[in-house]
Design an enzyme around this catalytic site. Structure first.
Site, mmCIF file in Angstrom:
data_model
loop_
_atom_site.group_PDB
_atom_site.id
_atom_site.type_symbol
_atom_site.label_atom_id
_atom_site.label_comp_id
_atom_site.label_asym_id
_atom_site.label_seq_id
_atom_site.Cartn_x
_atom_site.Cartn_y
_atom_site.Cartn_z
ATOM 1 N N GLU A 150 61.459 94.817 129.797
ATOM 2 C CA GLU A 150 61.754 93.428 129.420
ATOM 3 C C GLU A 150 61.944 92.606 130.683
ATOM 4 O O GLU A 150 62.620 93.040 131.610
ATOM 5 C CB GLU A 150 63.053 93.306 128.594
ATOM 6 C CG GLU A 150 62.964 93.802 127.180
ATOM 7 C CD GLU A 150 64.236 93.524 126.385
ATOM 8 O OE1 GLU A 150 64.878 92.479 126.638
ATOM 9 O OE2 GLU A 150 64.576 94.344 125.525
ATOM 10 N N GLU B 194 68.871 98.903 125.379
ATOM 11 C CA GLU B 194 70.022 98.268 126.035
ATOM 12 C C GLU B 194 71.346 98.878 125.566
ATOM 13 O O GLU B 194 72.265 98.190 125.140
ATOM 14 C CB GLU B 194 70.007 96.747 125.806
ATOM 15 C CG GLU B 194 68.831 96.082 126.495
ATOM 16 C CD GLU B 194 68.872 94.554 126.497
ATOM 17 O OE1 GLU B 194 68.283 93.962 127.421
ATOM 18 O OE2 GLU B 194 69.481 93.954 125.584
#
Length: 479
Positions: free
Chosen positions: A377, A176
């Site tokens: 995710e 991320e």
């Protein structure tokens, strides 16, 4: 709809700092997360200067995978996982980060974990940097705002690539990496990059300089990995929250388009190998002074990624004539023009539940980049109750996952998107990243531990465990 590919990687996702524990064992040094206290929904986690005796640091013990990895991997195998996405704790391998030689005990721990996974036919999918920078690099060097840290990261990547070249095929450089675009929340620059913004500094300028160093580090790591094993698949990883226009008003549509650039900036560089023109225009317009060194262009060009991994939890919506004061509100996606979408519902944590947004994201990414994608995710955080008979009923989680798997199946079998796999987040209950809570659970395996660190640590299968096991067995046919 057609069938999913036979080699599709159904798995689960975790991060070393959220589940390993053993924070100071086996020669591990403290990481940036080891000085983060417990928070709660609406209560931010504190970043302390040192480890303070009267504070509770939930990541120190987490769920103690460090001592229980065989037991947990046996449960993952029983579920039928084809892969497990996790990370290598950087400060387990280089305790301070600037050592010349890695810590053998740390390397051996991951050898043991990867061997155990492979013994059960579970492919490791490994993130190199998942919010686990050695604290020393943050405190002494200023984290990734310092160009020297690029070399330390590449040294760490090389040590991992060399040691595990025959055990790990799928890698990601930074988790991320785009979280730090949200400069309003100091948690993100700290965990992404070990950076603290000074009072008189322009946070966005600091972020972009830091980002440039990380993009260079990622590209150098990709090139190094390919030298070590040309078979490696090395990806980027971004958090993705698609932005919809509130209406067909052209102003709303154009605003959504502009806001999406914040989402695309990092993958644009990592996939294409150069800075997008809109970013260069922003630097010029805002007067940001970003230092590029000679040869950086070539480094970025030669270190493009093989695939794009991303997290997807929710979507958000913008309206051109709205101005929010509270940019920290999750409902508006942290955006000044963010509004609630009347067509979708939200979880108890305010996260919009939008499976179609996943299909939309897969199509947008695939159209833009034309490289394989990997959903690394996705999941549903909720409060779970352990019944007296040891059962945990989680129908909302099953429904959330089911609807998102239906969406990704359509993207693959109808739209033709090249998708490597799907790893739902927190396959076993772990410490929440943003709040440090245990109460907000994502897992299909319940861990008996509470927000204060009490509990037996015993593992229990939730209803979703058997449900997901069947999904994998039927390759997504039976939902």
């Amino acid at each position: 709809m057609g069938n999913m590919p036979k080699d599709f990687l159904w798995g689960g996702a975790l991060a070393a700092h959220q589940f390993e524990g053993g924070w100071n064992q086996g020669g591990k040094g403290p990481s940036v997360v080891d000085v983060m206290t417990a928070g709660a929904h609406g209560v931010p986690r504190k970043i302390t200067d040192t480890i303070e005796e009267n504070e509770f640091y939930p990541n120190h013990e987490a769920i103690d995978f460090y001592h229980r990895y065989k037991e947990d991997i046996a449960l993952f195998a029983e579920m039928g996982l084809k892969c497990l996405r996790t990370s290598i704790g950087w400060s387990r391998i280089f305790p301070k980060g600037d050592e010349a030689e890695p810590n053998e005990a740390g390397l051996q721990f991951y050898d043991d974990v990867f061997d155990e996974l492979l013994k059960h036919g579970i492919e490791p999918v490994i993130t190199l940097s998942h919010f686990e920078m050695p604290l020393h690099l943050a405190r002494e060097y200023g984290g990734f705002r310092n160009r020297k840290v690029v070399d330390f990261f590449v040294n760490f990547a090389e040590a991992c690539f060399t040691r595990y070249k025959d055990k790990v095929k799928y890698w990601m450089t930074f988790n991320e990496i785009n979280n730090q675009m949200d400069v309003n929340n100091p948690l993100f620059l700290w965990t992404n990059s070990g950076v603290v913004v000074g009072e008189n500094e322009n946070a966005k300028e600091v972020m972009y300089q830091t980002a440039h160093h990380e993009l260079v580090a990622s590209a150098l790591a990709v090139a190094k990995g390919k030298d070590i094993n040309p078979e490696f698949q090395i990806g980027a990883m971004v958090s993705h929250v698609p932005i919809y226009p509130f209406s067909s008003n052209p102003e709303d549509v154009m605003l959504a388009e502009e806001e999406m650039r914040q989402r695309y900036f990092f993958p644009d560089v990592q996939v294409r190998g150069y800075y997008p023109s809109y970013a260069l225009k922003e630097f010029e317009r805002e007067g940001y002074n970003i230092t590029f060194e000679d040869g950086d262009d070539e480094i970025l060009r030669n270190g493009t990624v093989d695939y794009l991994g991303f997290s997807y939890y929710m979507s958000t919506t913008v309206k051109s004539d709205v101005k929010n004061d509270n940019t920290g509100d999750i409902v508006n996606g942290g955006l000044p023009n963010g509004v609630e979408n009347p067509y979708i519902t939200s979880s108890d944590w305010g996260w919009a539940i939008d499976p179609t947004g996943l299909r939309y994201t897969l199509n947008r990414f695939y159209d833009r980049y034309q490289i394989p994608l990997f959903i690394v995710e996705n999941g549903f955080g909720a409060v779970d109750t352990l019944e007296e008979d040891g059962k945990v009923h989680d129908p909302e989680r099953i429904q959330y996952l089911k609807s998102h798997i239906e969406a990704l199946k359509k993207a693959v079998t109808y739209d033709g998107v090249d998708l490597i796999g799907y790893t739902p987040w927190g396959i076993i209950d772990i410490v929440s990243f943003t709040t440090g809570e245990m109460k907000k659970r994502y897992g299909m395996i319940y861990v008996d531990r509470d927000n204060e660190g009490n509990g037996s640590m015993k593992r229990y299968k939730k209803d979703s465990f058997e449900w997901y096991k069947n999904v994998i067995q039927t390759n997504g046919e039976e939902l």
